[in-house]
Design a protein around this motif. Structure first.
Motif, PDB file in Angstrom:
ATOM      1  N   UNK A   1      33.836  33.313 -36.576  1.00 51.55           N
ATOM      2  CA  UNK A   1      32.759  32.421 -36.183  1.00 51.55           C
ATOM      3  C   UNK A   1      31.422  32.977 -36.627  1.00 51.55           C
ATOM      4  N   UNK A   2      31.282  34.311 -36.565  1.00 53.26           N
ATOM      5  CA  UNK A   2      30.016  34.941 -36.943  1.00 53.26           C
ATOM      6  C   UNK A   2      30.011  35.328 -38.416  1.00 53.26           C
TER       7      UNK A   2
ATOM      8  N   UNK B   1      37.220  39.239 -53.100  1.00 49.47           N
ATOM      9  CA  UNK B   1      37.431  40.638 -53.405  1.00 49.47           C
ATOM     10  C   UNK B   1      38.927  40.818 -53.534  1.00 49.47           C
TER      11      UNK B   1
ATOM     12  N   UNK C   1      64.812  24.563 -17.131  1.00 45.35           N
ATOM     13  CA  UNK C   1      64.416  24.146 -18.487  1.00 45.35           C
ATOM     14  C   UNK C   1      63.223  23.215 -18.425  1.00 45.35           C
TER      15      UNK C   1
ATOM     16  N   UNK D   1      60.075  25.163 -17.444  1.00 43.77           N
ATOM     17  CA  UNK D   1      59.604  25.981 -18.572  1.00 43.77           C
ATOM     18  C   UNK D   1      58.943  25.108 -19.629  1.00 43.77           C
TER      19      UNK D   1
ATOM     20  N   UNK E   1      55.169  25.273 -21.052  1.00 43.31           N
ATOM     21  CA  UNK E   1      54.869  25.463 -22.473  1.00 43.31           C
ATOM     22  C   UNK E   1      53.934  24.370 -22.967  1.00 43.31           C
TER      23      UNK E   1
ATOM     24  N   UNK F   1      50.197  24.809 -24.512  1.00 40.03           N
ATOM     25  CA  UNK F   1      49.859  24.372 -25.862  1.00 40.03           C
ATOM     26  C   UNK F   1      48.755  23.325 -25.827  1.00 40.03           C
TER      27      UNK F   1
ATOM     28  N   UNK G   1      40.530  25.030 -28.490  1.00 32.95           N
ATOM     29  CA  UNK G   1      40.024  25.401 -29.811  1.00 32.95           C
ATOM     30  C   UNK G   1      39.686  24.209 -30.685  1.00 32.95           C
TER      31      UNK G   1
ATOM     32  N   UNK H   1      35.548  25.317 -26.767  1.00 30.27           N
ATOM     33  CA  UNK H   1      35.381  26.762 -26.856  1.00 30.27           C
ATOM     34  C   UNK H   1      34.020  27.085 -27.442  1.00 30.27           C
TER      35      UNK H   1
ATOM     36  N   UNK I   1      31.251  30.354 -28.012  1.00 35.55           N
ATOM     37  CA  UNK I   1      31.007  31.777 -27.869  1.00 35.55           C
ATOM     38  C   UNK I   1      29.540  31.997 -27.539  1.00 35.55           C
TER      39      UNK I   1
ATOM     40  N   UNK J   1      28.433  34.969 -26.349  1.00 31.25           N
ATOM     41  CA  UNK J   1      28.136  36.407 -26.317  1.00 31.25           C
ATOM     42  C   UNK J   1      28.363  37.049 -27.664  1.00 31.25           C
ATOM     43  N   UNK J   2      27.626  36.617 -28.665  1.00 30.94           N
ATOM     44  CA  UNK J   2      27.794  37.249 -29.971  1.00 30.94           C
ATOM     45  C   UNK J   2      27.160  38.641 -29.964  1.00 30.94           C
ATOM     46  N   UNK J   3      27.312  39.358 -31.041  1.00 32.50           N
ATOM     47  CA  UNK J   3      26.714  40.695 -31.148  1.00 32.50           C
ATOM     48  C   UNK J   3      25.200  40.603 -30.985  1.00 32.50           C
TER      49      UNK J   3
ATOM     50  N   UNK K   1      22.813  39.035 -33.787  1.00 31.15           N
ATOM     51  CA  UNK K   1      22.692  37.593 -33.953  1.00 31.15           C
ATOM     52  C   UNK K   1      22.163  37.038 -32.649  1.00 31.15           C
TER      53      UNK K   1
ATOM     54  N   UNK L   1      23.451  31.065 -31.829  1.00 27.92           N
ATOM     55  CA  UNK L   1      24.634  30.554 -32.495  1.00 27.92           C
ATOM     56  C   UNK L   1      24.381  29.117 -32.928  1.00 27.92           C
TER      57      UNK L   1
ATOM     58  N   UNK M   1      33.977  46.472 -52.840  1.00 31.60           N
ATOM     59  CA  UNK M   1      33.144  45.554 -52.074  1.00 31.60           C
ATOM     60  C   UNK M   1      31.677  45.796 -52.386  1.00 31.60           C
TER      61      UNK M   1
END
Lengths: 311, 312
Positions: free
Chosen positions: A51-52, A60, B5, B8, B12, B16, B23, B28, B30, B32-34, B37, B40, B128
């Motif tokens: 995502x980031x 590469x 069965x 279960x 499942x 799913x 997602x 969903x 985020x 709490x990025x680094x 950044x 978002x 790289x």
């Protein structure tokens, strides 16, 4: 009196069995739980990084040889090679090893890809049976070589592929599996991240309920058959949870024969695949662990979750 | 069993379904990025969405175009100092703009970044870094010069990266690299990179060195001979052919292979190569035969095309 003694013995035995099973269940379920938690958190981190844009996205590449051992595969081998030619990767070559098939495996390949015979010397670095003929094609996107040799088993065929390959890394795959279009890029990523990586395992997933077009998944649903469904879940649990946990402490013992990347010089130093064992893939990985530990070489055996091979 | 069965299966399906909703339907997020950044962004159709603590907000770009010039100075002099830029940024922000547009990244910044990577002590694959440098769109000659100036101040692996960049970027550095090629005792990887450089850029002064690497291996690693055998393909001539034919008898597979490649690249006739083909050395014969066959096979389709064109 006799029966009392007997009963006591049985009681103690059953008690022992009971304790064993409780411990076993606690142990195994702890392992499973741990694996799932670690796996889930790792996958979550990967998702965040994607995502980031904090992952290697560009082209590469390191040169890779794909070795396809084929024994009586005239039905599937052309499709397999075609799907390999469609991979989204720059520098690779394909070596198909016909392991003395009794059907027309070699002939269908020669016809389908217009291969022509070539007198190519082979550098025999690991032991394998003699070759009968070699065909190759330069018309395709990448170099495609077909070698036919006397029958010697899968390990023997892979060794021939290693001898014939020209690049420093090789990938072995089964003749009946399909690589996802981006799987080569994904499987070399650990090599670019760390110089000491000597082998990378890919994810092998059953293709029940999958529709593939040019190596891309177009439709995905769980199989309707309950047993097949359980198989999918079991594969996913193993590849998405347990393997990630083992990967954390360099403990990957198995790199599936269906899809794995190896550093050629280390494999050659270990003597290549062993003809005598059934599980030649696991045997090789254990040999590589042992070789590097004995020679005190720093090494890593990694596992790439997102390099996917459908089987 | 049946109940088990069903239960279960229901579990499942629930999991799913949750996964899909989480997602794929975009529940969903985020938050709490680094640290680096600060916010978002997401593109939805033609809209840009800014994710804040209060949820998604549409984001409108209001930008200022920033050149490097200031009245009274040349724009290439980069006469604006840091304080001025910082003052401007404050004013731009106060004005309500949220984006600045810049043109190129300065060579200084590239060098600074490289040294930071170099000092971090973490492994970065040379490939790289070299490929990253090649994406630099500014003044390449300037960058090459600056990289070379700080060559002695960086670690060995970074030196290799710099040499590879010089080779790939097409800059000429013959004067600087010749002494490095000749200097015994320097790191092998650096000198290998130099050999490859002189394959790409011909320099008659490098030629005798390449020949001697091939013909007088001495105590050197075998790679010197192997890479030189490949590099000599750029220096055709009788003397080269002689050296390469001699190298065909080498005990090393890679030296033989590269020598055969270079020999066939000269398009010699079969007669010219007769002495190798007739020699008792089967290894030399087979590898040369293979390269000749391969060359013929690669040319065959082109010949056919040419003939077809001629017929038309």
């Amino acid at each position: 009196m006799m029966t009392d003694g007997m009963m006591e013995v049985i009681e103690v035995f059953l008690h022992g069995v009971g304790v064993f099973f409780i411990l076993y269940l606690i142990g195994y379920s702890t392992f499973l739980f741990l694996a799932v938690v670690v796996g889930a958190s790792t996958l979550y981190q990967t998702k965040q990084q994607t995502l980031l844009k904090n992952v290697l996205e560009k082209n590469y590449y390191v040169p890779v040889t794909i070795i396809v051992p084929a024994y009586n595969e005239e039905v599937t081998v052309v499709d397999t090679v075609r799907s390999l030619l469609a991979l989204d990767y720059k520098t690779y070559e394909i070596v198909v090893v016909d392991d003395g098939s009794q059907d027309n495996t070699s002939q269908v390949l020669i016809d389908a890809f217009h291969l022509h015979p070539i007198r190519q010397p082979i550098r025999r670095q690991v032991a394998c049976q003699r070759e009968e003929f070699i065909y190759s094609s330069t018309e395709q996107k990448v170099l495609l070589t077909l070698v036919r040799k006397k029958n010697g088993g899968k390990a023997d065929a892979l060794n021939m592929g290693i001898n014939l390959s020209q690049y420093p890394y090789f990938i072995c795959i089964d003749a009946d599996s399909v690589l996802q279009y981006d799987s080569l890029r994904e499987i070399v990523r650990p090599v670019l991240e760390d110089d000491h990586v000597i082998a990378v395992g890919g994810s092998v997933r059953p293709c029940n309920g999958i529709t593939l077009e040019n190596g891309r998944v177009t439709k995905y649903h769980l199989p309707r058959n309950l047993l097949a469904c359980m198989q999918v879940l079991e594969y996913d649990r193993s590849f998405l949870a347990a393997r990630i946990l083992f990967d954390k402490f360099n403990g990957s013992l198995i790199i599936s024969g269906a899809f794995g990347l190896f550093k050629k010089d280390v494999v050659i130093a270990c003597g290549g695949y062993d003809h005598a064992t059934m599980g030649e893939d696991m045997e090789l990985v254990v040999k590589m662990h042992e070789f590097c530990l004995a020679n005190e070489l720093p090494y890593r055996i990694r596992y790439a979750t997102s390099a996917i091979c459908w089987t | 069993m049946k109940k088990f069965v069903i239960v279960t299966a229901a579990l499942v399906v629930l999991c799913l379904g949750w996964d899909a909703a989480y997602y794929r339907l975009g529940w969903y997020v985020d938050l709490h990025p680094d640290e680096e950044v600060a916010s978002l962004m997401e593109v939805r159709g033609e809209e840009i969405i800014h994710w804040t603590e209060d949820g998604p907000q549409p984001f409108e770009i209001r930008g200022v175009n920033m050149g490097s010039g200031i009245p009274g100075e040349w724009s290439t002099d980069f006469a604006i100092d840091k304080e001025t830029y910082l003052r401007w940024f404050g004013q731009i922000q106060a004005m309500g703009a949220n984006v600045v547009r810049v043109y190129t990244i300065n060579c200084d910044l590239v060098l600074q970044a490289l040294r930071q990577v170099d000092g971090s002590g973490r492994f970065h694959h040379g490939k790289l870094l070299t490929d990253g440098l090649l994406t630099f769109s500014g003044d390449r000659q300037e960058l090459t010069r600056m990289l070379w100036d700080s060559f002695d101040a960086v670690s060995l692996s970074m030196q290799t990266v710099i040499l590879d960049y010089i080779r790939f970027s097409g800059s000429r550095m013959d004067e600087e690299l010749l002494p490095l090629l000749a200097e015994e005792g320097r790191d092998d990887e650096l000198r290998f990179s130099c050999i490859r450089y002189f394959e790409k850029h011909l320099d008659p002064r490098a030629y005798p060195l390449l020949l001697s690497f091939l013909e007088h291996p001495g105590e050197r690693r075998w790679e010197y001979a192997a890479i030189s055998a490949a590099a000599l393909s750029a220096y055709p001539g009788e003397r080269t052919v002689l050296a390469l034919k001699w190298a065909m008898g080498s005990a090393s597979w890679y030296i033989r292979l590269n020598a055969a490649r270079s020999l066939t690249s000269f398009h010699l006739t079969y007669q010219n190569l007769g002495d190798v083909m007739d020699s008792g050395d089967r290894y030399a014969r087979e590898i040369l035969q293979y390269r000749l066959d391969l060359q013929q096979a690669q040319q065959a389709p082109k010949e056919q095309e040419r003939q077809e064109v001629a017929l038309v």
